[in-house]
Design a protein around this motif. Structure first.
Motif, PDB file in Angstrom:
ATOM      1  N   ASN A 176       0.804  -1.223   0.000  1.00 41.24           N
ATOM      2  CA  ASN A 176       0.000   0.000   0.000  1.00 41.24           C
ATOM      3  C   ASN A 176       0.839   1.274   0.000  1.00 41.24           C
ATOM      4  N   LYS A 177       1.968   1.254   0.693  1.00 43.51           N
ATOM      5  CA  LYS A 177       2.699   2.504   0.900  1.00 43.51           C
ATOM      6  C   LYS A 177       4.194   2.251   0.928  1.00 43.51           C
ATOM      7  N   VAL A 178       4.945   3.147   0.303  1.00 41.92           N
ATOM      8  CA  VAL A 178       6.406   3.069   0.285  1.00 41.92           C
ATOM      9  C   VAL A 178       6.959   4.373   0.829  1.00 41.92           C
ATOM     10  N   ILE A 179       7.881   4.266   1.769  1.00 42.27           N
ATOM     11  CA  ILE A 179       8.547   5.437   2.334  1.00 42.27           C
ATOM     12  C   ILE A 179      10.012   5.396   1.900  1.00 42.27           C
ATOM     13  N   ILE A 180      10.496   6.509   1.378  1.00 42.82           N
ATOM     14  CA  ILE A 180      11.870   6.583   0.877  1.00 42.82           C
ATOM     15  C   ILE A 180      12.663   7.532   1.774  1.00 42.82           C
ATOM     16  N   THR A 181      13.766   7.037   2.316  1.00 41.53           N
ATOM     17  CA  THR A 181      14.578   7.846   3.229  1.00 41.53           C
ATOM     18  C   THR A 181      15.969   7.233   3.340  1.00 41.53           C
ATOM     19  N   ASN A 182      16.822   7.833   4.137  1.00 49.47           N
ATOM     20  CA  ASN A 182      18.123   7.231   4.420  1.00 49.47           C
ATOM     21  C   ASN A 182      17.938   6.096   5.418  1.00 49.47           C
ATOM     22  N   THR A 183      18.396   4.899   5.065  1.00 44.44           N
ATOM     23  CA  THR A 183      18.261   3.747   5.974  1.00 44.44           C
ATOM     24  C   THR A 183      19.603   3.296   6.546  1.00 44.44           C
ATOM     25  N   ILE A 184      20.671   3.998   6.221  1.00 45.45           N
ATOM     26  CA  ILE A 184      21.994   3.666   6.776  1.00 45.45           C
ATOM     27  C   ILE A 184      22.092   4.279   8.163  1.00 45.45           C
ATOM     28  N   MET A 185      22.264   3.428   9.177  1.00 47.12           N
ATOM     29  CA  MET A 185      22.257   3.880  10.574  1.00 47.12           C
ATOM     30  C   MET A 185      23.684   3.935  11.114  1.00 47.12           C
TER      31      MET A 185
ATOM     32  N   ASP B 137      21.893   9.721  15.776  1.00 45.39           N
ATOM     33  CA  ASP B 137      20.928  10.638  15.153  1.00 45.39           C
ATOM     34  C   ASP B 137      20.239   9.968  13.971  1.00 45.39           C
ATOM     35  N   ALA B 138      21.005   9.222  13.160  1.00 41.78           N
ATOM     36  CA  ALA B 138      20.424   8.536  12.006  1.00 41.78           C
ATOM     37  C   ALA B 138      19.454   7.450  12.453  1.00 41.78           C
ATOM     38  N   LYS B 139      19.775   6.769  13.554  1.00 39.22           N
ATOM     39  CA  LYS B 139      18.892   5.719  14.083  1.00 39.22           C
ATOM     40  C   LYS B 139      17.591   6.322  14.607  1.00 39.22           C
ATOM     41  N   ILE B 140      17.696   7.436  15.323  1.00 43.52           N
ATOM     42  CA  ILE B 140      16.509   8.107  15.849  1.00 43.52           C
ATOM     43  C   ILE B 140      15.658   8.648  14.700  1.00 43.52           C
ATOM     44  N   ASN B 141      16.307   9.240  13.701  1.00 44.25           N
ATOM     45  CA  ASN B 141      15.566   9.789  12.561  1.00 44.25           C
ATOM     46  C   ASN B 141      14.791   8.703  11.828  1.00 44.25           C
ATOM     47  N   LEU B 142      15.429   7.540  11.614  1.00 51.80           N
ATOM     48  CA  LEU B 142      14.742   6.440  10.941  1.00 51.80           C
ATOM     49  C   LEU B 142      13.574   5.938  11.787  1.00 51.80           C
ATOM     50  N   ALA B 143      13.796   5.841  13.101  1.00 50.39           N
ATOM     51  CA  ALA B 143      12.721   5.405  13.994  1.00 50.39           C
ATOM     52  C   ALA B 143      11.541   6.367  13.945  1.00 50.39           C
ATOM     53  N   GLU B 144      11.812   7.668  13.914  1.00 54.09           N
ATOM     54  CA  GLU B 144      10.733   8.652  13.846  1.00 54.09           C
ATOM     55  C   GLU B 144       9.960   8.547  12.534  1.00 54.09           C
ATOM     56  N   ILE B 145      10.672   8.315  11.440  1.00 56.23           N
ATOM     57  CA  ILE B 145      10.020   8.182  10.140  1.00 56.23           C
ATOM     58  C   ILE B 145       9.119   6.941  10.122  1.00 56.23           C
ATOM     59  N   ILE B 146       9.601   5.841  10.721  1.00 60.48           N
ATOM     60  CA  ILE B 146       8.809   4.614  10.804  1.00 60.48           C
ATOM     61  C   ILE B 146       7.540   4.852  11.614  1.00 60.48           C
ATOM     62  N   LEU B 147       7.684   5.487  12.756  1.00 63.95           N
ATOM     63  CA  LEU B 147       6.522   5.728  13.612  1.00 63.95           C
ATOM     64  C   LEU B 147       5.535   6.684  12.936  1.00 63.95           C
ATOM     65  N   ASP B 148       6.056   7.688  12.206  1.00 64.10           N
ATOM     66  CA  ASP B 148       5.164   8.570  11.451  1.00 64.10           C
ATOM     67  C   ASP B 148       4.414   7.775  10.391  1.00 64.10           C
ATOM     68  N   GLY B 149       5.117   6.808   9.765  1.00 64.55           N
ATOM     69  CA  GLY B 149       4.477   5.989   8.747  1.00 64.55           C
ATOM     70  C   GLY B 149       3.369   5.133   9.309  1.00 64.55           C
ATOM     71  N   ILE B 150       3.513   4.730  10.566  1.00 67.05           N
ATOM     72  CA  ILE B 150       2.476   3.946  11.233  1.00 67.05           C
ATOM     73  C   ILE B 150       1.249   4.806  11.539  1.00 67.05           C
ATOM     74  N   LEU B 151       1.507   6.040  11.960  1.00 64.25           N
ATOM     75  CA  LEU B 151       0.420   6.913  12.413  1.00 64.25           C
ATOM     76  C   LEU B 151      -0.367   7.507  11.246  1.00 64.25           C
ATOM     77  N   GLN B 152       0.268   7.652  10.099  1.00 67.50           N
ATOM     78  CA  GLN B 152      -0.409   8.316   8.955  1.00 67.50           C
ATOM     79  C   GLN B 152      -1.429   7.375   8.296  1.00 67.50           C
TER      80      GLN B 152
END
Length: 302
Positions: free
Chosen positions: A274-283, A287-302
């Motif tokens: 249904n949905k594809v999210i494109i972002t930096n996945t290299i942790m 900061d990169a780990k937190i940013n990816l986690a936030e993007i994942i959680l936003d993807g869940i909530l949207q």
């Protein structure tokens, strides 16, 4: 409530980010046990211990196994006594493994891990995928190999022809954790030897179909970010790409997170999920780990 499906390297990196923004008590982590075995007389559940150490802020995040600043007196002495270890087990790490071995004389693996995580002050639930002994064989051009022989003794170099693992029953808390979750995150662990054994458990796919499932691809381009996942995927006839990972999870997958370098796959992935999210996945940083986690959680909530 969030449940994470985890192996022992990529997903614990993501857990470092998730634990910064999600209350531990709202988190359950189901961990692969396929590679568990006895070494030097102690029960080694490497992926479980990596998750324990990650959640307790003890992980050696340079090697992604063992405890940071550990010593290796016992390991070195065993080598001096002509009994070298296939796994380089640190002294503090060994104490965890010895305790787990002792606990398992009277408790299931699931119960033993629960006792250990509480002693370590971890509020998140850490659930082994199964209490039963598993077995995995890597079929190669030089013969059938045990997983750790392939990975360490042979440095993942042989050509992989097949990956065969035994059927086991899910631990008591596995299905319950998934059913109680608002979302399930499949971390960027090896799709074949870390995640496939979990989703192959009886009742897991059915439970996943009833919740929101978001997966982070461990593949960028046509290779894995780390480890021999690409060899295993090739052996099972799975395309080594984020598309191949999506096909493996398509029965229950709602959202997939892929790296910026794979933006060209968005339309093809959109035909599967249904949905594809494109972002930096290299942790490569917290900061990169937190940013990816936030993007994942936003993807869940949207």
């Amino acid at each position: 409530m969030i449940t994470v499906l985890s192996g022992g390297t990529g997903t614990p990196k993501l857990l470092q980010g998730i634990k910064e923004i999600v209350d531990d008590k709202d988190l359950s982590i189901i961990v692969n046990t396929l590679e568990n075995d006895y070494f030097s007389g102690v029960y080694v559940s490497a992926d479980i211990d990596t998750v324990l150490y990650t959640m307790a802020d003890m992980i050696n995040d340079e090697t992604w196994y063992g405890v940071k600043n550990d010593t290796f007196t016992t390991n070195e002495r065993l080598a001096e006594l002509s009994s070298p270890e296939l796994l380089r087990i640190g002294d503090i790490d060994r104490a965890t493994k010895i305790q787990k071995t002792m606990l398992m004389q009277d408790h299931t693996l699931e119960e033993s891990v629960d006792i250990q995580r509480r002693h370590m002050g971890i509020q998140a639930k850490i659930i082994p995928m199964s209490n039963e002994n598993s077995d995995i064989k890597i079929v190669t051009d030089i013969g059938d190999l045990e997983f750790h022989d392939f990975l360490i003794k042979h440095a993942s170099e042989p050509q992989v022809l097949d990956v065969v693992f035994s059927d086991v029953s899910p631990a008591e808390g596995v299905i319950d954790a998934i059913k109680k979750s608002d979302a399930v995150i499949i971390g960027p662990s090896n799709p074949v030897t870390s995640i496939l054994p979990i989703i192959s458990l009886e009742g897991v796919k059915e439970a996943l179909k009833d919740t929101c499932v978001i997966a982070v691809s461990p593949i960028i381009g046509n290779d894995s970010v780390s480890g021999p996942a690409s060899k295993f995927m090739n052996a099972l006839g799975i395309e080594v790409s984020s598309l191949g990972v999506a096909e493996l999870y398509k029965d229950f997958l709602d959202v997939m997170v892929i790296d910026n370098k794979d933006e060209n796959l968005k339309d093809n992935l959109g035909e599967i999920i249904n949905k594809v999210i494109i972002t930096n996945t290299i942790m490569n940083s917290l900061d990169a780990k937190i940013n990816l986690a936030e993007i994942i959680l936003d993807g869940i909530l949207q």
